[in-house]
Design a protein around this motif. Structure first.
Motif, short mmCIF file in Angstrom:
data_model
loop_
_atom_site.label_atom_id
_atom_site.label_comp_id
_atom_site.label_asym_id
_atom_site.label_seq_id
_atom_site.Cartn_x
_atom_site.Cartn_y
_atom_site.Cartn_z
N ALA A 297 22.84 70.39 41.91
CA ALA A 297 22.51 71.56 42.72
C ALA A 297 23.62 72.59 42.59
N GLU A 298 23.34 73.78 43.05
CA GLU A 298 24.33 74.85 42.95
C GLU A 298 25.61 74.53 43.71
N GLU A 299 25.48 73.92 44.90
CA GLU A 299 26.65 73.67 45.73
C GLU A 299 27.34 72.34 45.46
N ILE A 300 26.63 71.37 44.87
CA ILE A 300 27.22 70.06 44.58
C ILE A 300 26.59 69.44 43.35
N ARG A 301 27.44 68.82 42.55
CA ARG A 301 26.97 68.01 41.42
C ARG A 301 27.58 66.63 41.63
N GLN A 302 26.76 65.60 41.56
CA GLN A 302 27.21 64.25 41.88
C GLN A 302 26.68 63.28 40.85
N ALA B 200 31.96 63.62 42.44
CA ALA B 200 31.24 64.81 42.90
C ALA B 200 32.11 66.04 42.71
N THR B 201 31.48 67.13 42.32
CA THR B 201 32.16 68.43 42.24
C THR B 201 31.44 69.40 43.16
N PHE B 202 32.18 70.39 43.64
CA PHE B 202 31.67 71.31 44.66
C PHE B 202 31.89 72.74 44.23
N ALA B 203 30.98 73.63 44.66
CA ALA B 203 31.08 75.05 44.35
C ALA B 203 32.16 75.73 45.18
N THR B 204 32.41 75.20 46.40
CA THR B 204 33.40 75.83 47.29
C THR B 204 34.30 74.78 47.92
N ASP B 205 35.47 75.22 48.34
CA ASP B 205 36.40 74.34 49.06
C ASP B 205 35.78 73.91 50.39
N ARG C 170 35.10 70.08 51.81
CA ARG C 170 35.67 69.56 53.05
C ARG C 170 34.57 69.08 53.98
N GLU C 171 33.46 69.81 54.07
CA GLU C 171 32.35 69.37 54.92
C GLU C 171 31.78 68.05 54.42
N TRP C 172 31.65 67.90 53.11
CA TRP C 172 31.13 66.67 52.52
C TRP C 172 32.07 65.50 52.84
N ILE C 173 33.37 65.72 52.67
CA ILE C 173 34.35 64.66 52.95
C ILE C 173 34.31 64.29 54.43
N ASN C 174 34.26 65.28 55.30
CA ASN C 174 34.22 65.01 56.74
C ASN C 174 33.02 64.16 57.11
N GLU C 175 31.86 64.45 56.55
CA GLU C 175 30.67 63.64 56.82
C GLU C 175 30.79 62.26 56.20
N ALA C 176 31.29 62.18 54.99
CA ALA C 176 31.42 60.90 54.30
C ALA C 176 32.44 59.99 54.98
N ASN C 177 33.46 60.56 55.62
CA ASN C 177 34.48 59.77 56.31
C ASN C 177 33.88 58.86 57.38
N ASP C 178 32.73 59.24 57.94
CA ASP C 178 32.08 58.40 58.94
C ASP C 178 31.69 57.03 58.37
N TYR C 179 31.56 56.93 57.07
CA TYR C 179 31.15 55.68 56.43
C TYR C 179 32.34 54.87 55.92
N GLY C 180 33.55 55.41 56.05
CA GLY C 180 34.74 54.70 55.60
C GLY C 180 34.90 54.83 54.10
N TRP D 240 36.71 68.62 43.85
CA TRP D 240 36.08 67.38 43.38
C TRP D 240 36.56 66.21 44.23
N VAL D 241 35.74 65.15 44.23
CA VAL D 241 36.04 63.92 44.95
C VAL D 241 35.52 62.75 44.14
N ALA D 242 36.27 61.67 44.11
CA ALA D 242 35.81 60.39 43.56
C ALA D 242 35.84 59.39 44.70
N VAL D 243 34.76 58.65 44.89
CA VAL D 243 34.64 57.71 46.00
C VAL D 243 34.38 56.32 45.46
N GLY D 244 35.15 55.35 45.91
CA GLY D 244 34.95 53.97 45.47
C GLY D 244 35.87 53.04 46.23
N ASP D 245 35.93 51.80 45.77
CA ASP D 245 36.86 50.83 46.36
C ASP D 245 38.29 51.31 46.15
N ALA D 246 39.19 50.88 47.01
CA ALA D 246 40.59 51.29 46.93
C ALA D 246 41.17 51.02 45.54
#
Length: 160
Positions: free
Chosen positions: A68-73, A86-91, A95-105, A114-120
Protein backbone atom coordinates in the motif's frame (compact mmCIF):
# COMPACT_ATOMS: atom_id res chain seq x y z
CA UNK A 1 65.47 23.86 29.60
CA UNK A 2 65.65 20.70 27.50
CA UNK A 3 66.60 18.64 30.53
CA UNK A 4 63.67 20.09 32.43
CA UNK A 5 61.17 19.15 29.62
CA UNK A 6 62.60 15.67 29.34
CA UNK A 7 62.32 15.26 33.10
CA UNK A 8 58.66 16.38 33.02
CA UNK A 9 57.89 14.04 30.13
CA UNK A 10 59.60 11.22 31.98
CA UNK A 11 57.49 11.87 35.07
CA UNK A 12 54.33 11.14 33.08
CA UNK A 13 55.34 7.54 32.56
CA UNK A 14 55.16 6.62 36.21
CA UNK A 15 52.25 5.36 38.36
CA UNK A 16 50.02 8.30 37.45
CA UNK A 17 50.28 7.53 33.74
CA UNK A 18 49.52 3.87 34.36
CA UNK A 19 46.47 4.85 36.44
CA UNK A 20 45.28 7.15 33.65
CA UNK A 21 45.66 4.39 31.07
CA UNK A 22 43.78 1.92 33.29
CA UNK A 23 41.01 4.48 33.88
CA UNK A 24 40.73 5.00 30.13
CA UNK A 25 40.51 1.26 29.50
CA UNK A 26 37.85 0.92 32.18
CA UNK A 27 35.87 3.72 30.55
CA UNK A 28 36.14 2.03 27.15
CA UNK A 29 34.96 -1.25 28.64
CA UNK A 30 32.01 0.44 30.33
CA UNK A 31 31.05 2.18 27.09
CA UNK A 32 31.38 -1.02 25.09
CA UNK A 33 34.64 -0.07 23.37
CA UNK A 34 33.06 -0.55 19.95
CA UNK A 35 30.99 -3.55 20.98
CA UNK A 36 27.51 -4.00 22.35
CA UNK A 37 28.93 -5.00 25.73
CA UNK A 38 28.21 -8.70 25.28
CA UNK A 39 31.15 -9.69 23.06
CA UNK A 40 29.20 -8.99 19.86
CA UNK A 41 30.59 -6.47 17.40
CA UNK A 42 28.83 -3.11 17.25
CA UNK A 43 25.90 -2.84 14.85
CA UNK A 44 26.58 -1.21 11.49
CA UNK A 45 25.08 2.19 10.65
CA UNK A 46 21.30 1.97 10.33
CA UNK A 47 20.26 0.86 6.87
CA UNK A 48 17.90 2.86 4.68
CA UNK A 49 16.08 2.08 1.46
CA UNK A 50 13.10 0.34 -0.02
CA UNK A 51 11.67 -2.88 1.36
CA UNK A 52 13.52 -4.81 -1.36
CA UNK A 53 16.84 -3.06 -0.63
CA UNK A 54 16.50 -3.74 3.10
CA UNK A 55 15.55 -7.36 2.42
CA UNK A 56 18.61 -7.83 0.23
CA UNK A 57 20.85 -6.42 2.95
CA UNK A 58 19.14 -8.72 5.49
CA UNK A 59 19.70 -11.70 3.14
CA UNK A 60 15.98 -12.32 2.74
CA UNK A 61 13.81 -12.93 -0.29
CA UNK A 62 10.69 -11.01 0.77
CA UNK A 63 7.23 -12.58 0.45
CA UNK A 64 5.21 -9.38 -0.02
CA UNK A 65 1.99 -9.36 2.05
CA UNK A 66 0.97 -5.69 1.96
CA UNK A 67 1.75 -3.26 -0.84
CA UNK A 68 0.00 0.00 0.00
CA UNK A 69 1.04 3.61 -0.30
CA UNK A 70 1.54 4.05 3.45
CA UNK A 71 3.02 0.61 4.30
CA UNK A 72 4.78 -2.23 2.54
CA UNK A 73 5.11 -5.44 4.54
CA UNK A 74 6.73 -8.78 3.75
CA UNK A 75 7.40 -12.06 5.50
CA UNK A 76 11.03 -13.17 5.51
CA UNK A 77 12.71 -16.44 6.38
CA UNK A 78 16.47 -16.75 6.77
CA UNK A 79 18.82 -19.13 8.55
CA UNK A 80 18.24 -17.02 11.66
CA UNK A 81 14.47 -17.56 11.62
CA UNK A 82 11.25 -15.92 10.47
CA UNK A 83 10.37 -12.25 10.76
CA UNK A 84 8.23 -9.50 9.28
CA UNK A 85 9.88 -6.58 7.51
CA UNK A 86 7.82 -3.41 7.01
CA UNK A 87 8.57 -0.03 5.46
CA UNK A 88 6.53 3.13 5.95
CA UNK A 89 5.83 6.26 3.91
CA UNK A 90 6.04 8.51 6.98
CA UNK A 91 7.69 8.59 10.39
CA UNK A 92 4.27 9.12 11.98
CA UNK A 93 2.84 6.04 10.25
CA UNK A 94 5.77 3.99 11.50
CA UNK A 95 5.37 5.17 15.11
CA UNK A 96 1.61 4.53 15.08
CA UNK A 97 2.21 1.01 13.73
CA UNK A 98 4.84 0.29 16.40
CA UNK A 99 2.60 1.66 19.16
CA UNK A 100 -0.24 -0.64 18.10
CA UNK A 101 2.06 -3.63 17.60
CA UNK A 102 3.59 -3.14 21.08
CA UNK A 103 0.29 -4.36 22.55
CA UNK A 104 1.20 -7.83 21.26
CA UNK A 105 4.72 -7.86 22.70
CA UNK A 106 7.80 -9.03 20.88
CA UNK A 107 11.10 -7.65 19.68
CA UNK A 108 11.36 -4.90 17.10
CA UNK A 109 14.37 -3.72 15.14
CA UNK A 110 13.64 -0.11 14.25
CA UNK A 111 15.28 2.01 11.58
CA UNK A 112 14.30 5.15 9.70
CA UNK A 113 10.84 4.32 8.31
CA UNK A 114 11.29 0.54 8.64
CA UNK A 115 10.74 -2.16 11.25
CA UNK A 116 11.68 -5.83 11.48
CA UNK A 117 9.64 -7.92 13.94
CA UNK A 118 10.57 -11.38 15.18
CA UNK A 119 11.98 -13.38 18.06
CA UNK A 120 14.70 -11.67 20.08
CA UNK A 121 17.35 -13.98 18.58
CA UNK A 122 16.28 -13.15 15.02
CA UNK A 123 16.13 -9.42 15.74
CA UNK A 124 19.64 -9.53 17.25
CA UNK A 125 20.99 -11.28 14.14
CA UNK A 126 19.26 -8.76 11.85
CA UNK A 127 20.73 -5.87 13.80
CA UNK A 128 24.17 -7.10 12.78
CA UNK A 129 23.18 -6.60 9.12
CA UNK A 130 20.74 -3.67 9.24
CA UNK A 131 21.81 -1.65 12.26
CA UNK A 132 18.90 0.06 13.97
CA UNK A 133 17.58 0.12 17.50
CA UNK A 134 16.04 -2.83 19.32
CA UNK A 135 12.74 -2.21 21.11
CA UNK A 136 11.13 -4.92 23.24
CA UNK A 137 7.51 -4.88 24.31
CA UNK A 138 5.67 -7.03 26.82
CA UNK A 139 2.25 -8.25 25.74
CA UNK A 140 -0.68 -6.52 27.40
CA UNK A 141 -3.38 -8.82 28.71
CA UNK A 142 -7.04 -8.05 28.96
CA UNK A 143 -9.34 -10.28 30.93
CA UNK A 144 -7.65 -13.49 32.06
CA UNK A 145 -4.02 -13.16 33.05
CA UNK A 146 -3.32 -16.78 32.21
CA UNK A 147 -3.56 -18.04 35.78
CA UNK A 148 -7.20 -19.02 35.97
CA UNK A 149 -8.45 -15.45 35.68
CA UNK A 150 -7.37 -14.44 39.17
CA UNK A 151 -6.09 -10.90 39.28
CA UNK A 152 -6.31 -10.42 43.02
CA UNK A 153 -2.81 -8.97 43.20
CA UNK A 154 -3.68 -6.02 40.95
CA UNK A 155 -4.89 -2.78 42.46
CA UNK A 156 -8.44 -1.78 41.66
CA UNK A 157 -9.77 -5.34 41.76
CA UNK A 158 -11.79 -6.28 44.80
CA UNK A 159 -13.18 -9.67 45.71
CA UNK A 160 -16.89 -9.93 46.58
Amino acid sequence: MVKQLEWRRGRGRGPRAAAAVLAGLALLAACGGGADGDDRPAAPPTATGTLEQLATRARCEPNLQTDAEEIRQANCTTGDGRYVLATFATDRGQREWINEANDYGGSYLVGRRWVAVGDAKVVAALRGRLGGTVETASPHHSGSSGNGGSEGGHSGHHGS
